[in-house]
Write a protein that holds these residues in place. Structure first.
Motif, PDB file in Angstrom:
ATOM      1  N   ASN A  58       1.173 -16.366  24.481  1.00  0.00           N
ATOM      2  CA  ASN A  58       1.625 -14.941  24.343  1.00  0.00           C
ATOM      3  C   ASN A  58       0.995 -14.380  23.007  1.00  0.00           C
ATOM      4  O   ASN A  58       1.276 -13.358  22.844  1.00  0.00           O
ATOM      5  CB  ASN A  58       2.898 -14.842  24.465  1.00  0.00           C
ATOM      6  CG  ASN A  58       3.487 -15.032  25.662  1.00  0.00           C
ATOM      7  OD1 ASN A  58       2.605 -15.062  26.692  1.00  0.00           O
ATOM      8  ND2 ASN A  58       4.709 -15.449  25.875  1.00  0.00           N
ATOM      9  N   ALA A  59       0.327 -15.086  21.961  1.00  0.00           N
ATOM     10  CA  ALA A  59      -0.096 -14.805  20.829  1.00  0.00           C
ATOM     11  C   ALA A  59      -1.371 -13.750  21.154  1.00  0.00           C
ATOM     12  O   ALA A  59      -1.970 -13.873  22.140  1.00  0.00           O
ATOM     13  CB  ALA A  59      -0.640 -16.057  20.048  1.00  0.00           C
ATOM     14  N   ILE A  60      -1.492 -12.814  20.318  1.00  0.00           N
ATOM     15  CA  ILE A  60      -2.194 -11.759  20.438  1.00  0.00           C
ATOM     16  C   ILE A  60      -2.926 -11.350  19.233  1.00  0.00           C
ATOM     17  O   ILE A  60      -2.542 -11.505  18.061  1.00  0.00           O
ATOM     18  CB  ILE A  60      -1.847 -10.431  20.862  1.00  0.00           C
ATOM     19  CG1 ILE A  60      -2.853  -9.337  21.304  1.00  0.00           C
ATOM     20  CG2 ILE A  60      -0.805  -9.773  19.909  1.00  0.00           C
ATOM     21  CD1 ILE A  60      -2.421  -8.100  21.980  1.00  0.00           C
ATOM     22  N   PHE A  61      -4.455 -11.346  19.044  1.00  0.00           N
ATOM     23  CA  PHE A  61      -5.112 -11.090  18.002  1.00  0.00           C
ATOM     24  C   PHE A  61      -5.584  -9.561  18.007  1.00  0.00           C
ATOM     25  O   PHE A  61      -6.203  -9.244  19.220  1.00  0.00           O
ATOM     26  CB  PHE A  61      -6.624 -12.020  18.250  1.00  0.00           C
ATOM     27  CG  PHE A  61      -7.222 -12.232  17.049  1.00  0.00           C
ATOM     28  CD1 PHE A  61      -6.704 -12.812  15.910  1.00  0.00           C
ATOM     29  CD2 PHE A  61      -8.444 -11.738  16.785  1.00  0.00           C
ATOM     30  CE1 PHE A  61      -7.341 -13.180  14.666  1.00  0.00           C
ATOM     31  CE2 PHE A  61      -9.240 -11.750  15.630  1.00  0.00           C
ATOM     32  CZ  PHE A  61      -8.734 -12.600  14.407  1.00  0.00           C
ATOM     33  N   ASP A 156       5.463  -3.895  21.104  1.00  0.00           N
ATOM     34  CA  ASP A 156       4.467  -3.403  21.860  1.00  0.00           C
ATOM     35  C   ASP A 156       3.224  -3.792  21.695  1.00  0.00           C
ATOM     36  O   ASP A 156       2.368  -3.832  22.506  1.00  0.00           O
ATOM     37  CB  ASP A 156       4.733  -1.685  21.659  1.00  0.00           C
ATOM     38  CG  ASP A 156       5.950  -1.074  21.780  1.00  0.00           C
ATOM     39  OD1 ASP A 156       6.346  -1.708  22.571  1.00  0.00           O
ATOM     40  OD2 ASP A 156       6.100   0.197  21.221  1.00  0.00           O
ATOM     41  N   LEU A 157       2.740  -4.048  20.426  1.00  0.00           N
ATOM     42  CA  LEU A 157       1.267  -4.620  20.093  1.00  0.00           C
ATOM     43  C   LEU A 157       1.162  -6.036  20.902  1.00  0.00           C
ATOM     44  O   LEU A 157       0.186  -6.308  21.320  1.00  0.00           O
ATOM     45  CB  LEU A 157       0.966  -4.652  18.784  1.00  0.00           C
ATOM     46  CG  LEU A 157       0.741  -3.604  18.019  1.00  0.00           C
ATOM     47  CD1 LEU A 157       0.738  -3.863  16.484  1.00  0.00           C
ATOM     48  CD2 LEU A 157      -0.492  -2.919  18.480  1.00  0.00           C
ATOM     49  N   ALA A 158       2.371  -6.819  20.880  1.00  0.00           N
ATOM     50  CA  ALA A 158       2.346  -8.171  21.484  1.00  0.00           C
ATOM     51  C   ALA A 158       2.196  -8.256  22.903  1.00  0.00           C
ATOM     52  O   ALA A 158       1.775  -9.023  23.647  1.00  0.00           O
ATOM     53  CB  ALA A 158       3.510  -8.916  20.990  1.00  0.00           C
ATOM     54  N   GLU A 159       2.782  -7.111  23.649  1.00  0.00           N
ATOM     55  CA  GLU A 159       2.919  -6.838  24.868  1.00  0.00           C
ATOM     56  C   GLU A 159       1.640  -6.138  25.629  1.00  0.00           C
ATOM     57  O   GLU A 159       1.265  -5.946  26.563  1.00  0.00           O
ATOM     58  CB  GLU A 159       3.841  -5.969  25.563  1.00  0.00           C
ATOM     59  CG  GLU A 159       5.165  -6.775  25.047  1.00  0.00           C
ATOM     60  CD  GLU A 159       6.702  -6.086  25.393  1.00  0.00           C
ATOM     61  OE1 GLU A 159       6.379  -4.849  25.844  1.00  0.00           O
ATOM     62  OE2 GLU A 159       7.519  -6.660  25.173  1.00  0.00           O
ATOM     63  N   ARG A 160       0.605  -5.883  24.653  1.00  0.00           N
ATOM     64  CA  ARG A 160      -0.653  -5.362  25.118  1.00  0.00           C
ATOM     65  C   ARG A 160      -1.337  -5.917  26.207  1.00  0.00           C
ATOM     66  O   ARG A 160      -1.390  -7.169  26.214  1.00  0.00           O
ATOM     67  CB  ARG A 160      -1.682  -4.872  24.231  1.00  0.00           C
ATOM     68  CG  ARG A 160      -1.419  -3.720  23.105  1.00  0.00           C
ATOM     69  CD  ARG A 160      -2.403  -3.654  22.065  1.00  0.00           C
ATOM     70  NE  ARG A 160      -2.625  -2.569  21.605  1.00  0.00           N
ATOM     71  CZ  ARG A 160      -3.517  -2.224  20.788  1.00  0.00           C
ATOM     72  NH1 ARG A 160      -4.514  -3.095  20.225  1.00  0.00           N
ATOM     73  NH2 ARG A 160      -3.620  -1.168  20.215  1.00  0.00           N
TER      74      ARG A 160
END
Length: 160
Positions: A58-61, A156-160
């Motif tokens: 679930n990590a986001i870059f 919100d950014l993590a759910e993109r």
């Protein structure tokens, strides 16, 4: 596995550093100016999963050249305090709870070159962690106020 090592590194750092905090320091608040705030180009967001670990899946870059400066300006110039070690120990206990986020910012795309870390707690408080390279000292600060809007923006950014 890298995420778990990162989490373990941060926890060990916090435990070590909280033991080094001078008991006589006061908890007077200051305005934190994030070093080199306009130079960050990458954000790495790692949600804490239901088991208290960092979820690699679930990590986001993020390397959005518009969103990163906006977010960094919101995070900069926050009122913070260096708390006594007991407060840091309580925060460490809360770290491994779902709905918390580990956020690293960097000038490069490599997380090994991260420059600044933040932990967004589910209550809206933020812990800032960075190294002052001139003084060769790790700095840990807690936000004086809770920031539920910034937490929501991270979610919100993590759910993109």
């Amino acid at each position: 596995m890298t995420g778990r090592r990162t989490l373990l590194y941060i926890i060990i750092s916090l435990v070590f550093l909280s033991g080094c905090v001078n008991k006589q320091e006061n908890s007077e608040s200051i305005v934190l100016n994030i070093p080199n705030v306009n130079e960050y180009a990458f954000i790495y967001i790692q949600p804490i999963d239901e088991n208290g670990g960092i979820s690699e899946t679930n990590a986001i870059f993020i390397n959005d050249k518009k969103k990163i400066p906006e977010l960094m300006q919101k995070l900069n110039a926050q009122e913070v305090f260096q708390s006594p070690s007991k407060s840091f120990n309580k925060r460490i206990e809360k770290l491994n709870q779902q709905q918390n986020f580990l956020v690293s910012v960097s000038r490069t795309e490599y997380t090994s070159h991260k420059q600044f870390d933040m932990i967004f707690f589910r209550d809206g408080s933020i812990q800032y962690q960075f190294t002052d390279k001139k003084k060769q000292k790790m700095n840990l600060y807690l936000s004086k106020e809770k920031h539920p809007n910034l937490l929501q923006e991270i979610k919100d950014l993590a759910e993109r």
